[in-house]
Design a protein around this motif. Structure first.
Motif, mmCIF file in Angstrom:
data_model
loop_
_atom_site.group_PDB
_atom_site.id
_atom_site.type_symbol
_atom_site.label_atom_id
_atom_site.label_comp_id
_atom_site.label_asym_id
_atom_site.label_seq_id
_atom_site.Cartn_x
_atom_site.Cartn_y
_atom_site.Cartn_z
ATOM 1 N N GLU A 118 -80.731 31.824 4.911
ATOM 2 C CA GLU A 118 -80.162 30.701 4.184
ATOM 3 C C GLU A 118 -80.208 29.421 5.019
ATOM 4 N N VAL A 119 -80.017 29.559 6.332
ATOM 5 C CA VAL A 119 -80.111 28.404 7.231
ATOM 6 C C VAL A 119 -81.526 27.835 7.211
ATOM 7 N N VAL A 120 -82.513 28.721 7.241
ATOM 8 C CA VAL A 120 -83.903 28.272 7.198
ATOM 9 C C VAL A 120 -84.189 27.564 5.877
ATOM 10 N N TYR A 121 -83.722 28.139 4.776
ATOM 11 C CA TYR A 121 -83.923 27.498 3.476
ATOM 12 C C TYR A 121 -83.225 26.137 3.431
ATOM 13 N N ALA A 122 -82.016 26.069 4.017
ATOM 14 C CA ALA A 122 -81.251 24.827 3.994
ATOM 15 C C ALA A 122 -81.910 23.725 4.820
ATOM 16 N N SER A 123 -82.787 24.102 5.751
ATOM 17 C CA SER A 123 -83.474 23.103 6.576
ATOM 18 C C SER A 123 -84.416 22.237 5.764
ATOM 19 N N GLY A 124 -84.807 22.705 4.577
ATOM 20 C CA GLY A 124 -85.680 21.933 3.714
ATOM 21 C C GLY A 124 -87.153 22.240 3.857
ATOM 22 N N TYR A 125 -87.517 23.058 4.862
ATOM 23 C CA TYR A 125 -88.928 23.398 5.045
ATOM 24 C C TYR A 125 -89.413 24.381 3.984
ATOM 25 N N TYR A 126 -88.490 25.221 3.499
ATOM 26 C CA TYR A 126 -88.860 26.227 2.497
ATOM 27 C C TYR A 126 -87.823 26.207 1.388
ATOM 28 N N SER A 127 -88.274 26.443 0.164
ATOM 29 C CA SER A 127 -87.360 26.554 -0.956
ATOM 30 C C SER A 127 -87.134 28.035 -1.265
ATOM 31 N N HIS A 128 -86.088 28.306 -2.032
ATOM 32 C CA HIS A 128 -85.740 29.698 -2.302
ATOM 33 C C HIS A 128 -86.770 30.430 -3.143
ATOM 34 N N ASP A 129 -87.657 29.689 -3.788
ATOM 35 C CA ASP A 129 -88.678 30.368 -4.573
ATOM 36 C C ASP A 129 -89.936 30.650 -3.748
#
Length: 338
Positions: A118-129
């Motif tokens: 979730e931290v990685v997703y929150a960084s903006g580099y990757y989206s949850h999809d």
């Protein structure tokens, strides 16, 4: 080929088409967290029963004092002396705390690893999809291990002092196997609440680096097996089936075993220093060395060989233990979703 969280594969087209539904995602994340805690606890207990006798031998080999001749010549000699002195059940001395610790450790690892995603997703580099690439999964493993180390250090301190009772007696008398409560009372009496985190630096280094390798190796090996199976498929129908099925059990076992061996070998010196710190006698807090002081003393006594004392048996026992942990956890997640 891409992979869902937990190692289940999805096609690239499917991954791109996954819907983003915030309410459903929030509920899914909450349920996944509950599964991580519950199924991680169960798999941790299974793994601990498999590995504990080997862990006892490992700690006894690691904790031999640097001012006395070595008591054990190697793992087999340690097994022989331990069984002769206490019987086979002596190798399971103090397992109650480690069972609770294994449940707490493994559930924490899977829970914090998901939090790391979730931290990685929150960084903006990757989206949850999108599916996280392997380098990101190595990072989430390190993230998980770093946080888990603070949960694990007090548990391992109690475990180590029970496993090596000869190191807990400060009066020179024949040692009596300590109980969990006697160790807890002794540590708190002489060193206070802070004393339960003695050896934290060693646990932090081992868990941060080791868990990066643990999760990373498992995911990397899993991906390689999926690519290999896809390459060996004889038809598109078979390839499509492989994309939605779990790996064969033997491949799951190899992936889990590779994770355990990587975890234990790469950062074993940190664990050795940590074990020596945590088996120092209770009541001699003035003599407690820092992580660097303990490491220098061991290096001066035995060099690199001393840093890896007990490594062989640790890597050996980690293969089946880690394999079962991942197989049980992934199997429960797949067949008993909450």
């Amino acid at each position: 080929m891409a992979f869902k969280e937990g190692g289940a594969p999805v096609s690239a087209a499917t991954a791109k088409a996954l819907p983003v539904d915030i309410p459903n995602k929030a509920r899914s994340t909450a349920m996944d967290a509950i599964e991580d805690i519950l199924y991680g606890s169960i798999s941790g207990v299974v793994g601990k029963y498999i590995e504990y006798p080997f862990d006892t031998v490992k700690v006894r080999l690691q904790s031999q004092p640097d001012h006395l001749p070595l008591r054990y010549t190697g793992p087999l000699d340690c097994f022989r002396q331990s069984i002769k002195a206490d019987g086979v059940m002596g190798l399971y001395r103090g397992i109650t705390a480690p069972l609770l610790g294994a449940a707490a450790e493994t559930s924490s690892l899977f829970f914090f690893e998901r939090l790391g995603r979730e931290v990685v997703y929150a960084s903006g580099y990757y989206s949850h999809d999108r599916v996280l690439p392997l380098p990101a999964l190595w990072f989430t493993g390190a993230f998980s291990g770093s946080l888990t180390s603070f949960v694990l250090t007090p548990i391992e301190l109690v475990k180590c002092k029970i496993q090596v009772p000869m190191m807990t007696s400060a009066d020179g008398m024949a040692p009596k196997a300590p109980s969990i409560m006697s160790v807890i009372r002794g540590v708190y009496k002489h060193e206070g609440f802070r004393g339960f985190w003695h050896g934290q630096m060693g646990t932090f280094l081992r868990e941060a680096g080791g868990c990066s390798a643990w999760f990373g190796s498992k995911e990397t090996t899993t991906k390689l097996f999926y690519l290999l199976n896809e390459r060996n498929a004889t038809s598109q129908l078979e390839k499509d089936a492989l994309a939605t099925e779990a790996l064969p059990l033997w491949q799951q076992a190899v992936a889990g075993a590779s994770a355990g061996m990587s975890y234990n070998f790469l950062f074993f010196p940190a664990d050795t220093v940590k074990s020596r710190m945590q088996t120092s006698p209770i009541g001699r807090s003035a003599q407690n060395r820092t992580f660097m002081q303990e490491g220098r003393a061991l290096w001066k006594q035995s060099g690199l060989r001393g840093m890896y004392r007990g490594c062989g048996i640790t890597v050996l026992r980690s293969a089946p233990s880690s394999a079962f942990i991942f197989m049980v956890y992934d199997g429960l997640k797949r067949h008993l979703p909450l």
